[in-house]
Design a protein around this motif. Structure first.
Motif, PDB file in Angstrom:
ATOM      1  N   GLY A  63     -15.000   8.841  -0.733  1.00  0.00           N
ATOM      2  CA  GLY A  63     -13.836   8.486   0.067  1.00  0.00           C
ATOM      3  C   GLY A  63     -13.309   9.616   0.922  1.00  0.00           C
ATOM      4  N   GLU A  78       0.826  -1.207   0.000  1.00  0.00           N
ATOM      5  CA  GLU A  78       0.000   0.000   0.000  1.00  0.00           C
ATOM      6  C   GLU A  78       0.863   1.260   0.000  1.00  0.00           C
ATOM      7  N   SER A  86      -8.872   4.988   1.261  1.00  0.00           N
ATOM      8  CA  SER A  86      -9.094   3.647   0.725  1.00  0.00           C
ATOM      9  C   SER A  86     -10.023   2.878   1.650  1.00  0.00           C
ATOM     10  N   ARG A 120       1.010   4.193  -2.871  1.00  0.00           N
ATOM     11  CA  ARG A 120       0.832   5.621  -2.603  1.00  0.00           C
ATOM     12  C   ARG A 120       1.917   6.447  -3.292  1.00  0.00           C
TER      13      ARG A 120
END
Length: 435
Positions: A388, A65, A207, A69
């Motif tokens: 989001g 992750e 997310s 990013r």
């Protein structure tokens, strides 16, 4: 409304304070005479016994992750007009967001220098290089600097070695001025500009994993607050109640805290230095939260110690309706300022306007790795809401010399329809603020 400090903990703030507990009963806030809280033994009241650590329910952000990013930030840099050639990020939550590195702020610079293409560059004090490498989650070029060298010149040289000597260099907003000033002197070929178009775009939309962590933080906060309201006793001070909250978070394996306001002091949204003792008929305002793997909750519940006077009950209903209006107005494609407008109209129509007369602050703030972060729900703000994005929803009415009322929950912009709560639910009543 409270503002946690960087990282996974919530420390007492400028306002002097700052899971699974389905078995906790929904007890009313009722006065108990001739009792005070005595924490000398370090034990918590019975209502806290059911609190359990979150344990395996917490799934930390992964190395993949963090790598994703970095790649997303580089993609945004390439898409902006004009393009960004590199980013400069000093220690803080944006550094953690992009790299997974938590690093204290000091006069010795550690920085992420992120070119639009290629591996990131980390500039680090030479004697800290080993510690920094232990924290790296992905491939990066490391440039160490000795005590008699300029770290910003090292950063500029690293870019130069990549053939990047001119262009737009985005500086993250929390970088100290001294680092920014040294950087623009060390790299005169660059136009040093705000990195906000990249960092806010990255961090603003959460997310599914980030939302999961925020929901856990909100759930833990509800459990602790529920136990706290069930344990109130006449004569408690705000410090006593604050210690209960801290102890509750400790019991669930988290660091957290709360601002505690009693009676007339609740008319000051960020509190007062005057000592307070809980008595019959007092409004009890608790504003606080915790963080799970760095992701914050921010919750306010206002209860009543005893039976609510008619005016207090009426103001509570207005504030709750304002929350409903804000939740409905917070939709993808709408402007952020319109959400404040919707809540403020309810308060004004209820007789507590105009403008900021009694509803004295903006409706809400972005929330995530920082308790307060971009974007904000404030009059006139023109951010287009996107799925989001996460915010506090916290209208309030504050009547000087009498009482204050704030209800605060966290919400996420949905792909379709009204925003969705990240907290388990809105306040139930003054007598049972958490059910």
């Amino acid at each position: 409304m409270h503002k946690p400090t960087e990282g996974s903990v919530v420390h007492p703030s400028r306002r002097e304070f700052l899971s699974g507990t389905a078995a906790l009963s929904a007890l009313a806030v009722a006065p108990r005479a001739n009792a005070t809280f005595d924490d000398a033994g370090g034990t918590l009241p019975p209502a806290f016994l059911a609190l359990k650590p979150l344990g395996s329910r917490i799934h930390p952000i992964t190395a993949d992750e963090f790598q994703g990013r970095i790649q997303h930030a580089q993609k945004l840099m390439a898409e902006l007009v004009p393009k960004y050639d590199a980013l400069f990020v000093a220690p803080g939550t944006s550094l953690y967001y992009l790299t997974g590195i938590r690093w204290g702020i000091s006069e010795r610079l550690l920085a992420l220098v992120l070119p639009r293409t290629g591996d990131p560059i980390v500039v680090v004090p030479a004697f800290e290089e080993g510690r920094m490498r232990e924290k790296l989650h992905f491939a990066a070029e490391v440039r160490a600097w000795q005590e008699d060298e300029s770290p910003t010149r090292i950063a500029a040289a690293a870019l130069s070695d990549r053939g990047i000597r001119t262009g737009r260099l985005g500086v993250e907003e929390t970088a100290a001025f001294t680092f920014f000033d040294h950087l623009r002197n060390a790299a005169p070929g660059f136009d040093c500009v705000s990195a906000d178009p990249v960092t806010i775009a990255c961090r603003g939309r959460k997310s599914a994993h980030e939302l999961e962590l925020m929901r856990l933080a909100c759930e833990a906060t509800f459990d602790v607050f529920r136990a706290m309201f069930a344990s109130l006793k006449e004569g408690m001070s705000q410090e006593d109640i604050g210690k209960l909250v801290e102890g509750g978070f400790s019991k669930v394996g988290l660091h957290g805290g709360a601002l505690v306001l009693l009676g007339a002091s609740a008319a000051l949204p960020h509190g007062t230095i005057k000592p307070q003792k809980l008595k019959e008929g007092d409004v009890v305002l608790i504003d606080g939260g915790c963080a799970v793997d760095g992701y914050a909750s921010d919750v306010t519940r206002t209860g009543i110690f005893g039976k609510p006077p008619e005016k207090v009950a009426r103001v509570y209903e207005i504030v709750r309706k304002a929350q409903d209006a804000a939740l409905d107005a917070a939709r993808a494609g709408k402007l952020s300022g319109a959400v404040d407008d919707a809540a403020r109209k309810v308060v004004t129509d209820g007789g507590y306007g105009p403008d900021y007369k009694y509803f004295t602050h903006r409706l809400g703030h972005g929330i995530g790795l920082d308790g307060h972060e971009h974007p904000y729900l404030v009059r006139g703000s023109a951010t287009v809401l996107e799925p989001g994005m996460t915010f506090s929803n916290e209208p309030g009415i504050y009547i000087p010399g009498e009482f204050g009322m704030r209800c605060e929950d966290d919400m996420v912009i949905a792909a379709d329809g009204a925003a969705q709560l990240l907290t388990p639910g809105f306040a139930v009543s003054l007598e049972k603020p958490l059910g």
